[in-house]
Design an enzyme around this catalytic site. Structure first.
Site, PDB file in Angstrom:
ATOM      1  N   HIS A 218       0.790   5.154   0.852  1.00 63.35           N
ATOM      2  CA  HIS A 218      -0.077   6.273   1.604  1.00 63.35           C
ATOM      3  C   HIS A 218      -0.019   7.414   0.604  1.00 63.35           C
ATOM      4  CE1 HIS A 218       0.152   4.351   5.616  1.00 63.35           C
ATOM      5  NE2 HIS A 218       1.123   3.758   5.108  1.00 63.35           N
TER       6      HIS A 218
ATOM      7  N   HIS B  18       1.030  -0.997  -0.012  1.00 62.26           N
ATOM      8  CA  HIS B  18       0.025   0.017  -0.158  1.00 62.26           C
ATOM      9  C   HIS B  18       0.815   1.090   0.048  1.00 62.26           C
ATOM     10  CE1 HIS B  18       0.734  -0.950   4.315  1.00 62.26           C
ATOM     11  NE2 HIS B  18       0.674   0.048   4.542  1.00 62.26           N
TER      12      HIS B  18
HETATM   13  P1  AMP Z   1       1.612   0.770   7.489  1.00 59.38           P
HETATM   14  O1  AMP Z   1       2.071   1.202   8.836  1.00 59.38           O
HETATM   15  O2  AMP Z   1       2.347   1.543   6.190  1.00 59.38           O
HETATM   16  O3  AMP Z   1       1.569  -0.685   7.164  1.00 59.38           O
HETATM   17  O4  AMP Z   1       0.126   1.350   7.070  1.00 59.38           O
HETATM   18  C1  AMP Z   1      -0.987   0.703   7.618  1.00 59.38           C
HETATM   19  C2  AMP Z   1      -2.042   1.755   7.475  1.00 59.38           C
HETATM   20  O5  AMP Z   1      -3.197   1.089   7.464  1.00 59.38           O
HETATM   21  C3  AMP Z   1      -2.255   2.406   8.953  1.00 59.38           C
HETATM   22  O6  AMP Z   1      -1.962   3.948   8.580  1.00 59.38           O
HETATM   23  C4  AMP Z   1      -3.352   2.190   9.317  1.00 59.38           C
HETATM   24  O7  AMP Z   1      -4.193   3.493   9.877  1.00 59.38           O
HETATM   25  C5  AMP Z   1      -4.371   1.600   8.292  1.00 59.38           C
HETATM   26  N1  AMP Z   1      -5.354   0.768   8.526  1.00 59.38           N
HETATM   27  C6  AMP Z   1      -5.229  -0.339   9.280  1.00 59.38           C
HETATM   28  N2  AMP Z   1      -6.443  -1.011   9.070  1.00 59.38           N
HETATM   29  C7  AMP Z   1      -7.203  -0.235   8.368  1.00 59.38           C
HETATM   30  C8  AMP Z   1      -8.731  -0.334   7.836  1.00 59.38           C
HETATM   31  N3  AMP Z   1      -9.642  -1.161   8.210  1.00 59.38           N
HETATM   32  N4  AMP Z   1      -9.107   0.758   7.384  1.00 59.38           N
HETATM   33  C9  AMP Z   1      -8.478   1.578   6.910  1.00 59.38           C
HETATM   34  N5  AMP Z   1      -7.048   1.777   7.096  1.00 59.38           N
HETATM   35  C10 AMP Z   1      -6.790   0.864   7.856  1.00 59.38           C
END
Ligand code: AMP
Ligand code: ZN
Length: 135
Positions: A100, A98
């Site tokens: 951001h 993913h």
């Molecule tokens: P990372 O730390 O780069 O792996 O980012 C994971 C991101 O996923 C974090 O910014 C979380 O806030 C986001 N996240 C986790 N679960 C969900 C969800 N169910 N819906 C939307 N965002 C999520």
């Protein structure tokens, strides 16, 4: 697959969908850095960018640009930061690729990277290590 983002793609977990096409899906991050902070993911499960096949990358970047422009306009942002963590050491928590896409505002006060300086000769040494590892 028992992966939270795969479940979001399949609609098994609700999300605020911003955009989707055949191969990619974008939705609001549940914990926004700024309002409109969006995650954009491949529909197929890849752990991160390092594992994605080359043929997915052009479409990924096109979708990222499309969604970035919509965020910029939609939330009236002044800029966009795009970030991806690859592997836990880099801060990756969800092990489904993913990016951001984070809307930025003048004076939002975010400082992403503390920087340092190379010592004499060190930059050339590091550069050589990287170029020698290119495949
Ligand atoms: P990372 O730390 O780069 O792996 O980012 C994971 C991101 O996923 C974090 O910014 C979380 O806030 C986001 N996240 C986790 N679960 C969900 C969800 N169910 N819906 C939307 N965002 C999520
Ligand atoms: Zn997944």
């Amino acid at each position: 697959m028992d992966c939270i983002f795969c479940k979001i793609v399949r609609g098994e977990i609700p999300s605020n969908k911003v955009y989707e096409n055949k191969n990619f899906f974008a939705f609001l991050d549940i914990g926004p850095v700024n309002r409109g902070h969006t995650l954009i993911i491949p529909k197929k499960h890849y752990k991160n960018l390092l594992e994605m096949p080359e043929e997915e990358l052009k479409g990924y970047m096109e979708a990222i640009q499309k969604v970035s422009k919509a965020i910029l306009q939609g939330v009236n942002a002044d800029g966009i930061s795009i970030n991806m963590s690859n592997e836990p050491a880099a801060g990756q928590v969800v092990m489904h690729a993913h990016f951001h896409i984070i809307p930025r505002l003048k004076n939002d006060g975010l400082k992403l990277w503390p920087q340092s300086r190379y010592k004499e000769g060190e930059a050339e040494e590091i550069k050589n290590k990287i170029t020698n590892s290119l495949e």
